[in-house]
Design an enzyme around this catalytic site. Sequence first.
Site, PDB file in Angstrom:
ATOM      1  CG  ASN A  34      10.899  -1.874   6.654  1.00  0.00           C
ATOM      2  OD1 ASN A  34      12.113  -1.808   6.840  1.00  0.00           O
ATOM      3  ND2 ASN A  34      10.346  -2.735   5.827  1.00  0.00           N
ATOM      4  CG  HIS A  92      13.510  -6.508   8.338  1.00  0.00           C
ATOM      5  ND1 HIS A  92      13.907  -5.204   8.527  1.00  0.00           N
ATOM      6  CD2 HIS A  92      12.685  -6.500   7.253  1.00  0.00           C
ATOM      7  CE1 HIS A  92      13.356  -4.450   7.597  1.00  0.00           C
ATOM      8  NE2 HIS A  92      12.619  -5.209   6.816  1.00  0.00           N
ATOM      9  CB  CYS A 103      15.158  -5.428   4.842  1.00  0.00           C
ATOM     10  SG  CYS A 103      14.061  -4.266   4.017  1.00  0.00           S
TER      11      CYS A 103
HETATM   12  N1  ACO Z   1      -4.302   3.019   3.825  1.00  0.00           N
HETATM   13  C1  ACO Z   1      -5.547   2.634   3.487  1.00  0.00           C
HETATM   14  N2  ACO Z   1      -5.783   1.701   2.558  1.00  0.00           N
HETATM   15  C2  ACO Z   1      -4.733   1.159   1.944  1.00  0.00           C
HETATM   16  C3  ACO Z   1      -3.408   1.509   2.245  1.00  0.00           C
HETATM   17  C4  ACO Z   1      -3.205   2.492   3.231  1.00  0.00           C
HETATM   18  N3  ACO Z   1      -1.997   2.914   3.605  1.00  0.00           N
HETATM   19  N4  ACO Z   1      -2.575   0.787   1.476  1.00  0.00           N
HETATM   20  C5  ACO Z   1      -3.326  -0.009   0.727  1.00  0.00           C
HETATM   21  N5  ACO Z   1      -4.641   0.219   0.998  1.00  0.00           N
HETATM   22  C6  ACO Z   1      -5.797  -0.412   0.417  1.00  0.00           C
HETATM   23  C7  ACO Z   1      -5.570  -0.950  -0.969  1.00  0.00           C
HETATM   24  O1  ACO Z   1      -5.705   0.052  -1.943  1.00  0.00           O
HETATM   25  C8  ACO Z   1      -6.622  -1.994  -1.066  1.00  0.00           C
HETATM   26  O2  ACO Z   1      -7.841  -1.361  -1.366  1.00  0.00           O
HETATM   27  P1  ACO Z   1      -8.860  -2.020  -2.405  1.00  0.00           P
HETATM   28  O3  ACO Z   1      -9.237  -3.350  -1.805  1.00  0.00           O
HETATM   29  O4  ACO Z   1      -9.962  -1.039  -2.473  1.00  0.00           O
HETATM   30  O5  ACO Z   1      -8.073  -2.178  -3.673  1.00  0.00           O
HETATM   31  C9  ACO Z   1      -6.743  -2.527   0.356  1.00  0.00           C
HETATM   32  O6  ACO Z   1      -6.150  -1.544   1.202  1.00  0.00           O
HETATM   33  C10 ACO Z   1      -6.012  -3.826   0.564  1.00  0.00           C
HETATM   34  O7  ACO Z   1      -4.722  -3.719  -0.015  1.00  0.00           O
HETATM   35  P2  ACO Z   1      -3.690  -4.878   0.058  1.00  0.00           P
HETATM   36  O8  ACO Z   1      -2.415  -4.457  -0.590  1.00  0.00           O
HETATM   37  O9  ACO Z   1      -4.366  -6.138  -0.379  1.00  0.00           O
HETATM   38  O10 ACO Z   1      -3.472  -4.891   1.624  1.00  0.00           O
HETATM   39  P3  ACO Z   1      -2.904  -6.069   2.480  1.00  0.00           P
HETATM   40  O11 ACO Z   1      -3.970  -6.518   3.387  1.00  0.00           O
HETATM   41  O12 ACO Z   1      -2.172  -7.058   1.662  1.00  0.00           O
HETATM   42  O13 ACO Z   1      -1.860  -5.276   3.350  1.00  0.00           O
HETATM   43  C11 ACO Z   1       0.528  -4.963   3.476  1.00  0.00           C
HETATM   44  C12 ACO Z   1      -0.766  -4.610   2.743  1.00  0.00           C
HETATM   45  C13 ACO Z   1       0.407  -4.492   4.903  1.00  0.00           C
HETATM   46  C14 ACO Z   1       1.688  -4.250   2.820  1.00  0.00           C
HETATM   47  C15 ACO Z   1       0.665  -6.489   3.395  1.00  0.00           C
HETATM   48  O14 ACO Z   1       0.640  -6.937   2.080  1.00  0.00           O
HETATM   49  C16 ACO Z   1       1.913  -6.955   4.034  1.00  0.00           C
HETATM   50  O15 ACO Z   1       1.997  -7.058   5.226  1.00  0.00           O
HETATM   51  N6  ACO Z   1       2.933  -7.286   3.224  1.00  0.00           N
HETATM   52  C17 ACO Z   1       4.200  -7.668   3.692  1.00  0.00           C
HETATM   53  C18 ACO Z   1       5.173  -6.800   3.069  1.00  0.00           C
HETATM   54  C19 ACO Z   1       5.772  -5.807   4.008  1.00  0.00           C
HETATM   55  O16 ACO Z   1       5.594  -5.760   5.188  1.00  0.00           O
HETATM   56  N7  ACO Z   1       6.579  -4.992   3.411  1.00  0.00           N
HETATM   57  C20 ACO Z   1       7.327  -4.054   4.160  1.00  0.00           C
HETATM   58  C21 ACO Z   1       8.528  -3.662   3.469  1.00  0.00           C
HETATM   59  S1  ACO Z   1       9.346  -4.934   2.658  1.00  0.00           S
HETATM   60  C22 ACO Z   1      10.531  -5.552   3.594  1.00  0.00           C
HETATM   61  O17 ACO Z   1      10.885  -5.021   4.589  1.00  0.00           O
HETATM   62  C23 ACO Z   1      11.160  -6.748   3.148  1.00  0.00           C
END
Ligand code: ACO
Length: 323
Positions: free
Chosen positions: A280, A250, A112
């Site tokens: 993204n 980004h 990215c």
């Molecule tokens: N829909 C519904 N539920 C979901 C989904 C979805 N699409 N994805 C995950 N879940 C569930 C998980 O299974 C988990 O369930 P559980 O508690 O029963 O196990 C629950 O939601 C929480 O999952 P987490 O992974 O802990 O969710 P989190 O609150 O951390 O959010 C996210 C995930 C949005 C990816 C977050 O970690 C984040 O913002 N990370 C930053 C990374 C990012 O934005 N990456 C983008 C690409 S990387 C880049 O560009 C550099």
Amino acid sequence: MNNVKIIGVGSYAPERVVTNFELSEIVDTSDEWISSRTGIKERRITEGENTSSLAAKAALGAIKDAKIDPLELDLIILATTSPDSFTPSTACLVQAIIGADNATCFDIGAACSGFIYGLNVATQFIKTGAAKTVLVIGAEVLSKILDWEDRSTCVLFGDGAGAAILKRSETNGILSIFTGSDGKGAEFLECPAVSVKNPFVTKNHEKTEVISMNGKEVFRFAVKAMPTGIEEVLKDSPYTIDDIKYIVPHQANMRIIEHVAKKLNIDSSKFFINLDRYGNTSAATIPIALDEMSKAGLLESGDKIIIIGFGGGLTFGSALIEW
Ligand code: ACO
């Protein structure tokens, strides 16, 4: 050293819009979950076009905007995580499509942050006199390297391309530029290439060629990388954050951007956002944003903006630009 200026921008995204509601019919997710955790509402997904095709369309837009002939280009740098092939480079494929016969062409991989890495390489080439007119493209078809059964990743990404033309100039447009990497965090965001297979392999290390991510670690990294990027490009300049009209981050996740805005006490309206419409698109997010901003008349000559990227590698980078 020569001065460098961005003289044109362009972008292209596939026409097919895929909403969160549509995704909820493929995997166990909901519009509510995706919107509240990421800010993404919809993304564009290709119905067959590959990365070179998206990239070439964005490039032609930038060439038109810059009012140059493709034959003036002496370098094409294409940043991507999703090339058409290992060889030829996607940059070479774009060269053939747009008729830039005089250019040297190569791809770079910085996920990215790729567009900013490309901008940095292009800037150095122009500064030193090794090139005069350079096309930098960020282009991705991430939909082909997603696991469409993994709801934790497939909802986050989209396909698209953006491009900029940089040219040797009387006045300076790239006021400062910064890049960094941290390979120790490589495992947090991965997409393996083909695994090692030959008649002499003794152990099977097969991995599937799809994106996997440790979301929490990437979040932690991103909210550190963004403030670092802003500080680094401002520190040797006569400007403060108050002189900056827009920060173009980004477009990964609204929560990351809100977290950074709060931490640095910057009004969130200073951050340009379009992730709700594209998701993204990795290396393409920043040049797509720049093109949208330019077309919407948000950028006037003399405006100072900061672009910031962070991504797999881990990689990060930023640039202070005078438009
Ligand atoms: N829909 C519904 N539920 C979901 C989904 C979805 N699409 N994805 C995950 N879940 C569930 C998980 O299974 C988990 O369930 P559980 O508690 O029963 O196990 C629950 O939601 C929480 O999952 P987490 O992974 O802990 O969710 P989190 O609150 O951390 O959010 C996210 C995930 C949005 C990816 C977050 O970690 C984040 O913002 N990370 C930053 C990374 C990012 O934005 N990456 C983008 C690409 S990387 C880049 O560009 C550099």
